[in-house]
Structures are given as C-alpha cells and as structure tokens.
Design a protein around this motif. Structure first.
Motif, PDB file in Angstrom:
ATOM      1  N   ILE A  33       0.838  -1.206   0.000  1.00 38.14           N
ATOM      2  CA  ILE A  33       0.000   0.000   0.000  1.00 38.14           C
ATOM      3  C   ILE A  33       0.871   1.254   0.000  1.00 38.14           C
ATOM      4  N   GLU A  34       1.904   1.248   0.819  1.00 34.13           N
ATOM      5  CA  GLU A  34       2.807   2.409   0.872  1.00 34.13           C
ATOM      6  C   GLU A  34       3.464   2.641  -0.492  1.00 34.13           C
ATOM      7  N   TYR A  35       3.881   1.546  -1.119  1.00 33.45           N
ATOM      8  CA  TYR A  35       4.551   1.646  -2.412  1.00 33.45           C
ATOM      9  C   TYR A  35       3.619   2.191  -3.494  1.00 33.45           C
ATOM     10  N   ARG A  36       2.423   1.620  -3.614  1.00 34.55           N
ATOM     11  CA  ARG A  36       1.552   2.033  -4.717  1.00 34.55           C
ATOM     12  C   ARG A  36       1.076   3.471  -4.536  1.00 34.55           C
ATOM     13  N   GLN A  37       0.865   3.880  -3.267  1.00 34.22           N
ATOM     14  CA  GLN A  37       0.475   5.271  -3.016  1.00 34.22           C
ATOM     15  C   GLN A  37       1.624   6.214  -3.403  1.00 34.22           C
ATOM     16  N   SER A  38       2.847   5.802  -3.117  1.00 35.83           N
ATOM     17  CA  SER A  38       4.010   6.615  -3.494  1.00 35.83           C
ATOM     18  C   SER A  38       4.128   6.701  -5.012  1.00 35.83           C
ATOM     19  N   ALA A  39       3.966   5.569  -5.678  1.00 29.55           N
ATOM     20  CA  ALA A  39       4.108   5.548  -7.139  1.00 29.55           C
ATOM     21  C   ALA A  39       3.037   6.425  -7.798  1.00 29.55           C
ATOM     22  N   LEU A  40       1.824   6.350  -7.304  1.00 27.53           N
ATOM     23  CA  LEU A  40       0.747   7.166  -7.881  1.00 27.53           C
ATOM     24  C   LEU A  40       0.964   8.650  -7.578  1.00 27.53           C
ATOM     25  N   ARG A  41       1.567   8.950  -6.420  1.00 28.55           N
ATOM     26  CA  ARG A  41       1.870  10.343  -6.069  1.00 28.55           C
ATOM     27  C   ARG A  41       2.948  10.901  -7.011  1.00 28.55           C
ATOM     28  N   VAL A  42       3.943  10.070  -7.327  1.00 27.94           N
ATOM     29  CA  VAL A  42       4.998  10.492  -8.253  1.00 27.94           C
ATOM     30  C   VAL A  42       4.400  10.727  -9.648  1.00 27.94           C
ATOM     31  N   MET A  43       3.494   9.847 -10.069  1.00 20.43           N
ATOM     32  CA  MET A  43       2.820  10.038 -11.357  1.00 20.43           C
ATOM     33  C   MET A  43       2.035  11.348 -11.371  1.00 20.43           C
ATOM     34  N   ALA A  44       1.327  11.625 -10.290  1.00 18.28           N
ATOM     35  CA  ALA A  44       0.528  12.856 -10.221  1.00 18.28           C
ATOM     36  C   ALA A  44       1.427  14.090 -10.302  1.00 18.28           C
ATOM     37  N   PHE A  45       2.572  14.025  -9.624  1.00 19.68           N
ATOM     38  CA  PHE A  45       3.510  15.157  -9.631  1.00 19.68           C
ATOM     39  C   PHE A  45       4.026  15.412 -11.047  1.00 19.68           C
ATOM     40  N   GLN A  46       4.352  14.335 -11.767  1.00 17.15           N
ATOM     41  CA  GLN A  46       4.861  14.489 -13.130  1.00 17.15           C
ATOM     42  C   GLN A  46       3.749  14.926 -14.090  1.00 17.15           C
ATOM     43  N   THR A  47       2.524  14.522 -13.793  1.00 15.99           N
ATOM     44  CA  THR A  47       1.390  14.905 -14.641  1.00 15.99           C
ATOM     45  C   THR A  47       1.033  16.377 -14.474  1.00 15.99           C
ATOM     46  N   GLY A  48       1.297  16.919 -13.284  1.00 19.97           N
ATOM     47  CA  GLY A  48       0.924  18.302 -12.977  1.00 19.97           C
ATOM     48  C   GLY A  48       1.316  19.313 -14.036  1.00 19.97           C
ATOM     49  N   PRO A  49       2.618  19.436 -14.364  1.00 25.90           N
ATOM     50  CA  PRO A  49       3.024  20.416 -15.378  1.00 25.90           C
ATOM     51  C   PRO A  49       2.420  20.151 -16.754  1.00 25.90           C
ATOM     52  N   LEU A  50       2.204  18.879 -17.100  1.00 25.73           N
ATOM     53  CA  LEU A  50       1.571  18.557 -18.388  1.00 25.73           C
ATOM     54  C   LEU A  50       0.154  19.117 -18.423  1.00 25.73           C
ATOM     55  N   GLY A  51      -0.589  18.902 -17.316  1.00 22.67           N
ATOM     56  CA  GLY A  51      -1.944  19.438 -17.230  1.00 22.67           C
ATOM     57  C   GLY A  51      -1.952  20.956 -17.254  1.00 22.67           C
ATOM     58  N   ASP A  52      -1.003  21.556 -16.524  1.00 21.02           N
ATOM     59  CA  ASP A  52      -0.921  23.024 -16.491  1.00 21.02           C
ATOM     60  C   ASP A  52      -0.646  23.597 -17.880  1.00 21.02           C
ATOM     61  N   MET A  53       0.214  22.904 -18.633  1.00 27.49           N
ATOM     62  CA  MET A  53       0.546  23.402 -19.979  1.00 27.49           C
ATOM     63  C   MET A  53      -0.642  23.286 -20.926  1.00 27.49           C
ATOM     64  N   VAL A  54      -1.321  22.146 -20.930  1.00 31.85           N
ATOM     65  CA  VAL A  54      -2.426  22.001 -21.888  1.00 31.85           C
ATOM     66  C   VAL A  54      -3.615  22.877 -21.501  1.00 31.85           C
ATOM     67  N   GLN A  55      -3.715  23.234 -20.222  1.00 29.05           N
ATOM     68  CA  GLN A  55      -4.802  24.124 -19.795  1.00 29.05           C
ATOM     69  C   GLN A  55      -4.420  25.597 -19.902  1.00 29.05           C
ATOM     70  N   GLY A  56      -3.154  25.860 -20.266  1.00 31.60           N
ATOM     71  CA  GLY A  56      -2.717  27.237 -20.401  1.00 31.60           C
ATOM     72  C   GLY A  56      -2.391  27.920 -19.084  1.00 31.60           C
ATOM     73  N   ASP A  57      -2.291  27.161 -17.993  1.00 35.90           N
ATOM     74  CA  ASP A  57      -1.958  27.757 -16.694  1.00 35.90           C
ATOM     75  C   ASP A  57      -0.483  28.136 -16.608  1.00 35.90           C
ATOM     76  N   ILE A  58       0.347  27.413 -17.358  1.00 40.00           N
ATOM     77  CA  ILE A  58       1.756  27.796 -17.508  1.00 40.00           C
ATOM     78  C   ILE A  58       2.088  27.733 -18.990  1.00 40.00           C
ATOM     79  N   ASP A  59       3.167  28.433 -19.370  1.00 35.08           N
ATOM     80  CA  ASP A  59       3.557  28.448 -20.784  1.00 35.08           C
ATOM     81  C   ASP A  59       3.960  27.054 -21.253  1.00 35.08           C
TER      82      ASP A  59
END
Lengths: 158, 158
Positions: A33-59
């Motif tokens: 459980i600790e591992y999968r929660q960590s892995a999904l958190r890392v995925m979310a962190f890496q997804t963040g800037p991608l989402g921000d870029m496609v939504q125009g929140d960052i350049d």
C-alpha cells in the motif's frame, strides 16, 4: 508484534514460510500500500506540469513537456503489482487506502485499464519525442487524463 | 489558510504572483518534500528484489532482474528536482525530512552523485537487457548500491 519479531526469527534461521501466513501477509500488504500510493503520487507530480501546460496555466515548453511525458510513460506500469490480495478497502489490514474492494471482482477490467494507460502515455511520450504540434499533444493529453479518471471513477474511493 | 484559499483566489483572477511569496514557497516545499520522499520510496521498492537476488535471498530470475533494473534506471533521475531551496533540514518548513542542510553547501557534489547514479543504473539495465552473466550483474549492482550509500552517508540524516 509478529511483524516486529520477523527479522529476529529470520536471523535465527526460521524462514518466512515457517511463520504464520497471516504475519507475512500483513507485512506485505503494509509495504504494498505504501509503495503504490508513493508511485501514484509520483505520477501525479509528473502529470501536474503537463496538465498546467495544456490548460494554459503555464507556458508550453516543448522540452519540459517531452521530459514529463517520458517520465509519465516510464511510471505508468509501476503501481499495479502492489494491488495484491488483501490490500483493498474492507480487507483486514487497518491501513487507510482509497483502493475500493470492488477491484477484486473486476480484475480483468482493472488490468485492461492499466494496459490502456501504459499505451496512451507511451503514445503521448512518442508524440512529444517526434515533435508533434501542441494541439495534437493537448488532444492526446486529454485521452491520458480520461484514462486516469475512468479508473478513479470506478475503483478509487475519494 | 492561505493555501486553502489559493484556488479560490486564483479562480477570482488573482495570480499566484499577487499572493505573498511566503505562501507560495510553503506550498512548493511541502509538495517537493512529499514528492521526493515518494520517488525515493519507489526506487527502494524496485531495488529490493535486485538486492535480494544478488545476495541470494531469493532465486535469480533474469526476466525480473531486467524489469527491476530498467524500472530503477528510469526512476534514477526523478527525485532530484525536488531538493529545492528552503526544503532541507533546518529550513523553516516544519516538515520531517532526512535531507541534510549541508546539501546546500555542496550542490555540485550532490548533482555529480545524481549523475553517477543515473549512469550506473543505466549500465545495469543495459547489461541486463544484453543478457549479461549473473556475476557481472552482481558486480554492477554492487556499484549501484555503493552509489546510493555514498550519497546517503554524506547527505541523508538517519
């Protein structure tokens, strides 16, 4: 207490197989459980800037987009090995998890959704590596996010 | 409270730049520490079976070794972007972290060690993909573990 004693018992030459399966199970579920929660958190962190870029929140930055997309693609297959038997909600482990018990009844669909995520993130990374236009990347990023959301809607309790 | 209100303020058209830099900084450090701890935990989980195999604690499985080695290589560059200014021990964030303050005075060495880890895990993965003998893999795995340990000895407080 059984978990605390395991290293001692092991050092005394008692293999894990000699211990009760319940104690081994408890240790594994905890780590899983600790591992999968960590892995999904890392995925979310890496997804963040991608989402921000496609939504125009960052350049939009093509190089950073490609880096994040490749990170996401290499992470997408990692969490799933840890959704082991006995590690879902309602199982007897006492650990907070959003992984719904219904996963156990829908393993084929759960695995199919994992494979879709791996495929769609691979496609996104490949497109970015090949210098695709921003509009194409934005469309594919929409598909990736829909894939995340589809699994969360069905199997994540939050 | 500032953190809670940020989405609301942003939705009202107030950019992050208009909020106090302290609140933005606090949010970033919080997320950065959580992210890097998660990324290092995922690396440790993937390293576990590799270590168990080279130590003879579990049977050597060439396919699983290659899978884990490739996972480790793709993870090795992830944690470091999150060792941002203000996120180390003794900085004013109130979050438990083992990242020693001395990292700030040794950024070049810290980065050099990251690059070494990326190189050595890449080598391990490539060797496994090329079907190297177990003895060679075991030796290279020793180099990888020494690289982990070198950084922990200097920069991790535990």
């Amino acid at each position: 207490m059984t978990v605390t004693f395991r290293p001692l018992l092991t050092s005394l030459g008692l293999s894990a197989a000699l211990l009760s399966s319940a104690s081994v199970q408890a240790l594994e579920v905890d780590k899983a459980i600790e591992y999968r929660q960590s892995a999904l958190r890392v995925m979310a962190f890496q997804t963040g800037p991608l989402g921000d870029m496609v939504q125009g929140d960052i350049d939009y930055d093509a190089e950073d987009f490609a880096l994040r997309a490749n990170n996401l693609a290499s992470l997408a297959h990692l969490p799933w090995e840890a959704f082991i038997e006995g590690s879902l909600q309602n199982d007897d482990h006492g650990i907070a998890t959003e992984a719904m018990a219904v996963i156990a009844d829908n393993r084929d669909d759960f695995i199919s959704r994992q494979e879709t995520l791996v495929d769609e993130t691979d496609t996104l990374a490949q497109m970015a590596n090949d210098g695709a236009e921003f509009d194409e990347l934005r469309r594919q990023m929409g598909t990736v996010v829909d894939t995340c959301r589809g699994c969360h809607d069905n199997y994540r309790d939050n």
